[in-house]
Design an enzyme around this catalytic site. Structure first.
Site, PDB file in Angstrom:
ATOM      1  N   GLU A 264       0.644  -1.211  -0.372  1.00  0.00           N
ATOM      2  CA  GLU A 264       0.003  -0.021  -0.172  1.00  0.00           C
ATOM      3  C   GLU A 264       0.892   1.331   0.064  1.00  0.00           C
ATOM      4  OE1 GLU A 264      -1.049   3.208   1.322  1.00  0.00           O
ATOM      5  OE2 GLU A 264      -2.328   1.686   3.281  1.00  0.00           O
ATOM      6  N   CYS A 301      -1.604   8.405   4.141  1.00  0.00           N
ATOM      7  CA  CYS A 301      -1.716   7.940   3.178  1.00  0.00           C
ATOM      8  C   CYS A 301      -2.949   8.366   2.367  1.00  0.00           C
ATOM      9  CB  CYS A 301      -1.882   6.318   3.150  1.00  0.00           C
ATOM     10  SG  CYS A 301      -2.722   5.535   4.343  1.00  0.00           S
TER      11      CYS A 301
HETATM   12  P1  NAP Z   1       9.629   3.095   2.907  1.00  0.00           P
HETATM   13  O1  NAP Z   1      11.329   4.062   2.748  1.00  0.00           O
HETATM   14  O2  NAP Z   1       9.547   2.815   2.142  1.00  0.00           O
HETATM   15  O3  NAP Z   1       9.999   2.184   4.123  1.00  0.00           O
HETATM   16  C1  NAP Z   1       9.349   1.632   4.488  1.00  0.00           C
HETATM   17  C2  NAP Z   1      10.176   0.437   4.362  1.00  0.00           C
HETATM   18  O4  NAP Z   1      10.811  -0.209   3.350  1.00  0.00           O
HETATM   19  C3  NAP Z   1      10.842   0.417   5.366  1.00  0.00           C
HETATM   20  O5  NAP Z   1      11.535  -0.701   6.083  1.00  0.00           O
HETATM   21  C4  NAP Z   1      12.246   0.862   4.563  1.00  0.00           C
HETATM   22  O6  NAP Z   1      13.306  -0.453   5.163  1.00  0.00           O
HETATM   23  C5  NAP Z   1      11.797  -0.730   3.427  1.00  0.00           C
HETATM   24  N1  NAP Z   1      12.947  -0.268   2.637  1.00  0.00           N
HETATM   25  C6  NAP Z   1      12.582   0.781   1.467  1.00  0.00           C
HETATM   26  N2  NAP Z   1      12.983   0.753   0.601  1.00  0.00           N
HETATM   27  C7  NAP Z   1      13.213  -0.518   0.479  1.00  0.00           C
HETATM   28  C8  NAP Z   1      14.474  -1.517  -0.499  1.00  0.00           C
HETATM   29  N3  NAP Z   1      14.286  -0.822  -2.139  1.00  0.00           N
HETATM   30  N4  NAP Z   1      14.463  -2.412  -0.528  1.00  0.00           N
HETATM   31  C9  NAP Z   1      14.284  -2.860   0.447  1.00  0.00           C
HETATM   32  N5  NAP Z   1      13.581  -2.357   1.772  1.00  0.00           N
HETATM   33  C10 NAP Z   1      13.014  -1.059   2.136  1.00  0.00           C
HETATM   34  O7  NAP Z   1       8.882   4.174   4.064  1.00  0.00           O
HETATM   35  P2  NAP Z   1       9.452   5.402   4.637  1.00  0.00           P
HETATM   36  O8  NAP Z   1      10.234   4.997   5.794  1.00  0.00           O
HETATM   37  O9  NAP Z   1       7.598   4.951   5.728  1.00  0.00           O
HETATM   38  O10 NAP Z   1       9.058   6.686   4.634  1.00  0.00           O
HETATM   39  C11 NAP Z   1       9.451   7.699   3.644  1.00  0.00           C
HETATM   40  C12 NAP Z   1       8.375   8.031   2.620  1.00  0.00           C
HETATM   41  O11 NAP Z   1       7.353   7.155   1.969  1.00  0.00           O
HETATM   42  C13 NAP Z   1       7.462   9.272   3.582  1.00  0.00           C
HETATM   43  O12 NAP Z   1       8.469  10.043   3.647  1.00  0.00           O
HETATM   44  C14 NAP Z   1       6.702   9.146   2.358  1.00  0.00           C
HETATM   45  O13 NAP Z   1       7.026   9.419   0.920  1.00  0.00           O
HETATM   46  C15 NAP Z   1       6.210   8.024   1.798  1.00  0.00           C
HETATM   47  N6  NAP Z   1       5.361   7.291   3.142  1.00  0.00           N
HETATM   48  C16 NAP Z   1       4.080   6.739   2.570  1.00  0.00           C
HETATM   49  C17 NAP Z   1       3.308   6.285   2.933  1.00  0.00           C
HETATM   50  C18 NAP Z   1       1.622   6.246   2.607  1.00  0.00           C
HETATM   51  O14 NAP Z   1       1.056   5.901   3.605  1.00  0.00           O
HETATM   52  N7  NAP Z   1       1.378   6.805   1.248  1.00  0.00           N
HETATM   53  C19 NAP Z   1       3.219   6.031   4.162  1.00  0.00           C
HETATM   54  C20 NAP Z   1       4.376   5.683   4.666  1.00  0.00           C
HETATM   55  C21 NAP Z   1       6.034   6.563   4.498  1.00  0.00           C
HETATM   56  P3  NAP Z   1      14.678   0.659   6.084  1.00  0.00           P
HETATM   57  O15 NAP Z   1      13.692   1.761   6.864  1.00  0.00           O
HETATM   58  O16 NAP Z   1      15.543   0.043   6.827  1.00  0.00           O
HETATM   59  O17 NAP Z   1      15.308   1.328   4.999  1.00  0.00           O
END
Ligand code: NAP
Length: 525
Positions: A264, A301
């Site tokens: 999601e 989200c």
């Molecule tokens: P994220 O960067 O997507 O990370 C979520 C999880 O996935 C973390 O545990 C991260 O690991 C892991 N991950 C990310 N990229 C990966 C990859 N290439 N391979 C394997 N694992 C991976 O999201 P976030 O840390 O929650 O927040 C960052 C950004 O995501 C926010 O600023 C926002 O833009 C977006 N976000 C959107 C929503 C939504 O509902 N739309 C919700 C949350 C976040 P690590 O952290 O250990 O690296």
């Protein structure tokens, strides 16, 4: 007591050499506890244990699974203030939000418990044999949903409880009969460890097989990548960025045995305000939307990141009202410096695009990690032609698009990427003149809202939290509500199988007294 270790099944373990700390964004300093990232050996141990546990756990009765899920809920509540304080120290979110999210988490666990205790969710379907059918006899066929196998769940940064360790994905997978390995979110590893300890206590108290649950720490992408690539993992649940979700989907697709990834991801949740509504309720709508855009510091989200209207004096007045309302709200703390950095970078990127006007940007000095809320506006043609303007700006931000006419509004909606929600703000019968706009929205979203706001996701059976890509990777499923259990099962048929060897759900006598489809009729006998 916080140990900073991983849970590999029921045992705590810290064999890795990489450590990290969580961060208190409100105090702008690291928290004290040190967490050890899971090593490759620990990842393999957790997956192997889950795979072994699956053999027993997938056959455990619904009543026993319900007791396990209810006991997890009890153990989470027993963590009491320790959990709430940990949550607040790792997120900058207020105590009220922490308690609300705990209530939702416990509620989700209990609703899955009720579902599996009752049992009809397996959709048992029986077509009895007709040995005398001409020209060929008909065989006895019986179908039900069965668990997929070990599931990896990625904790979400913005829902440390309700969409993390014991959140919706975990509760649904455990209810389905799948062991779960959580890849804990690094921003709230302490909250994750406390909740994991509650799940392990519940598993031990209710006699669940060791390995039914593991919790792995990490502060980089490698642990998650290794987990998704492991051949004994059979499905993945993820909430987060499009970049992260897509990377995991690609890893899963490239495996020798590809597996489903239910991610999601981002959404800008278009809101269409129709002309008469703008004329009649301009200020009221602006006030409501200022609240929705800034709710939870915009870190939902379902945040309304895109507001569409037809160019008019009323729309200009609305933009002014919305801007004023937004600036009247005090800035608040974001979840983590990295989320704040991402918010600023994405906001700056959008603002730098041609024809974008800043109509509100909270410019006064804000504390470290606090978000300056912002509203911008742009004309419909520029929005349509520039994909950068379609990006999710995760935070208290929204863009108002002034469309030239109804046709341009329709074209913009039809060309939007997949979204979780779409909203129509309308007065009286005005909506009936916008049928094509509604049809276009329906084609792009998972949930359509009339005269409301997209934020606030009710947890109930009729909720759809998902949508066409990239809102989710599979628009056929919801990530919220009891129907989300369907992501973790597959249909399975028995042909001419002896009655006493069938699962109870499919036996002639219907010993579990569940609703079933028998020769086309939905019956409880
Ligand atoms: P994220 O960067 O997507 O990370 C979520 C999880 O996935 C973390 O545990 C991260 O690991 C892991 N991950 C990310 N990229 C990966 C990859 N290439 N391979 C394997 N694992 C991976 O999201 P976030 O840390 O929650 O927040 C960052 C950004 O995501 C926010 O600023 C926002 O833009 C977006 N976000 C959107 C929503 C939504 O509902 N739309 C919700 C949350 C976040 P690590 O952290 O250990 O690296």
């Amino acid at each position: 007591m916080m140990t900073g270790k991983n849970y590999i099944g029921n045992l705590q373990s810290a064999k890795g050499d990489h450590t990290f700390k969580t961060f208190n964004p409100e105090l702008n300093k690291e928290n004290d506890a040190v967490f050890t990232e899971a090593s490759s050996e620990e990842i393999r141990e957790a997956v192997n244990l889950a795979s072994e546990a699956f053999k027993e756990y997938s056959t455990i009765s619904g009543i026993k699974k319900a007791t396990f899920l209810n006991t997890i809920a009890d153990e989470i509540l027993a963590l009491d203030d320790t959990l709430i304080q940990m949550y607040c120290s790792e997120t900058g979110l207020p105590e009220g939000r922490a308690k609300g999210e705990r209530g939702r988490t416990v509620g989700q666990l209990r609703s899955f418990a009720t579902l599996v205790a009752e049992g009809s969710w397996v959709e048992a379907t029986i077509d009895t044999a007709q040995p005398n059918r001409e020209p060929m006899p008909k065989l006895d066929l019986r179908k039900m949903n069965i668990a997929l196998g070990p599931v990896v769940v990625f904790g979400a940064s913005n829902f440390p409880l309700a969409y993390s360790t014991a959140g919706g994905d975990t509760a649904a997978a455990l209810a389905a009969g799948c062991p779960v390995i959580v890849k804990s979110h690094p921003m709230h590893a302490g909250t994750g460890e406390l909740v994991a300890s509650a799940i392990i206590k519940a598993a031990e108290k209710t006699g669940m097989p060791n390995g039914v649950f593991s919790n792995l720490n990490s502060s980089g992408i490698e642990v998650g990548q290794e987990l998704v690539a492991h051949s004994k993992v059979k499905a993945v649940g993820f909430t987060g960025s499009i970049k992260g979700g897509r990377a995991l989907l690609d890893i899963a697709a490239k495996r020798e045995e590809p597996i489903p990834v239910f991610a999601e991801m981002g959404s800008i949740n278009p809101v269409v305000i129709l002309p008469k509504a703008l004329d009649n309720r301009n200020e009221e709508i602006a006030k409501t939307y200022a609240g929705s855009i800034t709710l939870g510091v915009g870190q939902f989200c379902t945040n309304p990141g895109l507001i569409l209207g037809i160019k008019s004096d009323s729309l200009s007045v609305f933009i002014n009202h919305l801007s004023q309302e937004i600036m009247d709200i005090n800035p608040s703390c974001m979840l983590h410096p990295n989320i704040k950095k991402g918010y600023d970078a994405n906001k700056d990127k959008v603002v730098a695009q041609a024809k974008v006007s800043i109509t509100a940007n909270y410019e006064s000095d804000v504390q470290n990690n606090y978000a300056q809320q912002a509203v911008v506006s742009v004309d419909g043609k520029s929005f349509l032609e520039n994909p950068t303007l379609h990006l999710e700006v995760f935070g208290p931000f929204s863009m108002v698009v002034e469309c030239a006419n109804k046709e341009e509004l329709e074209t913009i909606i039809a060309n939007l990427e997949g979204q979780l929600t779409g909203t129509i703000i309308s007065d009286n019968d005005e909506i009936t003149n916008f049928q094509k706009v509604i049809a276009a929205i329906q084609n792009r979203v998972g949930r359509i809202i009339f005269n409301g706001v997209p934020t606030g996701v009710e947890v109930c059976e009729s909720m759809v939290h998902g949508g066409p890509y990239p809102a989710s990777t599979d628009s056929r499923f919801s990530a919220v509500g009891i129907t989300s259990i369907k992501r973790w099962v597959r249909p399975f048929s028995y042909q001419n199988w002896p009655n006493n060897l069938l699962p109870k759900e499919l036996q002639n006598e219907n010993p579990l007294e569940i609703f079933r489809s028998v020769d086309g009729a939905r019956v409880k006998k």
